[in-house]
Design a protein around this motif. Structure first.
Motif, mmCIF file in Angstrom:
data_model
loop_
_atom_site.group_PDB
_atom_site.id
_atom_site.type_symbol
_atom_site.label_atom_id
_atom_site.label_comp_id
_atom_site.label_asym_id
_atom_site.label_seq_id
_atom_site.Cartn_x
_atom_site.Cartn_y
_atom_site.Cartn_z
ATOM 1 N N LEU A 177 0.833 -1.146 -0.046
ATOM 2 C CA LEU A 177 0.013 0.020 -0.079
ATOM 3 C C LEU A 177 0.866 1.315 -0.174
ATOM 4 N N LEU A 178 1.830 1.303 0.507
ATOM 5 C CA LEU A 178 2.848 2.141 0.892
ATOM 6 C C LEU A 178 3.535 2.482 -0.543
ATOM 7 N N THR A 179 3.779 1.609 -1.385
ATOM 8 C CA THR A 179 4.338 1.688 -2.894
ATOM 9 C C THR A 179 3.228 2.271 -3.753
ATOM 10 N N ILE A 180 2.013 1.682 -3.461
ATOM 11 C CA ILE A 180 0.687 2.304 -4.195
ATOM 12 C C ILE A 180 0.790 3.911 -3.912
ATOM 13 N N ALA A 181 0.821 4.127 -2.632
ATOM 14 C CA ALA A 181 0.555 5.762 -2.441
ATOM 15 C C ALA A 181 1.881 6.323 -2.952
#
Length: 332
Positions: A177-181
Motif C-alpha cells: 500500500l505504501l508503494t501504491i501511495a
C-alpha cells in the motif's frame, strides 16, 4: 501486501551463495514454487509435480529442460539440500487444499527444508500446529522514512505528511500500500483518505501511462475503448475460477462479452479476446499474460478490479442476488 513473495525471492537469491545472510550454516538449493500451480500439477513423483508447477507458473524460463533425475542428483553434486519456497497457499482453491496439505506434509517429512507463505486464516489450525510459524512485521517508523527517502529524496517529508494526513496507519505500515501511495503521490501530489480511492487512483495512473506508451496503438479500433471493462471481466473470471490461469480458457468468457458488446460472432471475438489479453498483459502494469498463462501483479489488484465490476451491478437486479449468494465462498 506485506511482502511474502518478495521475502521468498530474497531467500532464493541468498540461499546458495550467501546462506549466512539467512542464518543458515550451510548452502541450500532454492526452488520457488507457486502453490496454486502445485495444487493442479500432475506427475508420478513429487519432483515431477514440483517441476510441472514451476513450468506452469513460468516464473523461471529455462533455456533447456531440466535433466531427468535433477531433484536427486543436484543435492549430491552440490553437497547441498533443497530449500523449497512454496508461495501463496491462500491462492489455492478451497476444494484443492486438503490434498495439497497432504502433499506438503510429505515434502516436510523429507530431508529438505520447506517455507510456506499464506495470508492469515487460510490454513487450518491442525496443520499450523505441526510447523514453526512466523508473521511478517509491518513497516516501523524508521523503515517508512527509509522508504520515502528512496522514492522522494528531499521531498520525503512531504510524502510522509500526506500519508499521515490520509489517516491510514495500515497504509503507512504495509509495503504494497505504501508503494501504491508513492506511485499515486508522484503523479497527483495528493492522497485520498479511502483505500478504495487509493486503488482507483493507482489504476488510473497505470492506465494513463499504458496509453501514453502506445496501448491503444496495438488494438483494433473496435477494442480501444473497452480495455478497462475487459480487465474487469478478466478479474471476475479469475476470481471465480482461480485454478484457471490459461489465457485460452480465460479468453472464452471474454469473447462472449465482446460478442454481446460489439454484435460480432464468436469466431471473430475469440481472436479479439486473445489479442486484448496479450496487449493488456504487456501494457496494463497490473495484469500479465506470458507463455499462455495469466497472472496479476498482486492478488489485491485482481480483487479490486473484480469489485469494480460488481459495484456497477444494480442492487435490485437478479444478478446482484446471485453475487450476494456467493459471499460464503472463500474466493469471494
Amino acid at each position: 501486501g506485506t511482502g511474502k513473495t518478495t521475502l521468498l525471492r530474497y531467500i532464493a537469491g541468498q540461499a546458495f551463495e550467501h546462506p549466512q545472510h539467512l542464518g543458515l550454516t550451510e548452502r541450500r538449493i532454492p526452488m520457488m514454487v507457486r502453490l496454486q500451480s502445485l495444487a493442479k500439477a500432475s506427475g508420478v513423483s513429487r519432483p515431477d509435480q514440483l517441476l510441472a508447477a514451476v513450468n506452469d507458473a513460468q516464473d523461471v524460463v529455462l533455456d533447456t529442460p531440466l535433466p531427468s533425475g535433477f531433484f536427486v542428483q543436484w543435492p549430491v553434486r552440490n553437497k547441498a539440500k533443497w530449500l523449497l519456497l512454496l508461495d501463496g497457499f491462500d491462492e489455492v482453491p478451497t476444494d484443492k487444499r486438503a490434498r495439497l496439505l497432504q502433499m506438503l506434509r510429505q515434502l516436510m517429512s523429507s530431508d529438505n527444508q520447506v517455507v510456506i507463505t499464506t495470508r492469515p486464516g487460510s490454513i487450518d489450525s491442525s496443520f499450523l500446529s505441526e510447523v514453526n510459524r512466523f508473521e511478517l512485521e509491518p513497516f516501523n517508523t524508521e523503515q517508512q522514512q527509509q522508504f520515502a527517502s528512496r522514492w522522494f529524496k528531499e521531498s520525503s517529508d512531504t510524502f510522509l505528511r500526506a500519508v499521515f494526513e490520509s489517516g491510514g496507519e495500515f497504509l503507512r505500515r504495509t509495503p504494497l500500500l505504501l508503494t501504491i501511495a508513492a506511485i499515486v503521490f508522484r503523479s497527483t501530489k495528493n492522497l485520498p483518505s479511502r483505500r478504495t480511492d487509493l486503488y482507483k487512483n493507482f489504476v488510473d495512473v497505470w492506465w494513463r501511462e499504458a496509453r501514453n506508451r502506445g496501448l491503444e496503438d496495438e488494438l483494433d479500433s473496435e477494442l480501444r475503448d473497452i480495455g478497462q471493462i475487459a480487465l474487469q471481466h478478466i478479474a471476475t473470471v479469475m476470481t471465480e475460477h482461480r485454478e484457471n490461469t490459461s489465457l485460452d480458457v480465460i479468453a472464452e468468457p471474454l469473447a462472449v462479452f465482446l460478442a454481446e458488446q460489439r454484435g460480432r460472432p464468436m469466431s471473430v471475438t475469440i481472436h479479439w479476446a486473445k489479442r486484448l489479453m496479450e496487449v493488456l498483459g504487456r501494457r496494463s502494469g497490473i495484469f500479465a499474460a506470458r507463455a499462455g498463462n495469466c497472472e496479476w501483479l498482486h492478488p489485491t489488484f485482481r480483487e479490486y478490479i473484480c469489485a469494480e465490476k460488481l459495484s456497477a451491478i444494480n442492487p435490485a437486479s437478479p444478478e446482484a442476488l446471485l453475487v450476494a449468494k456467493k459471499w460464503r465462498q472463500d474466493q469471494w
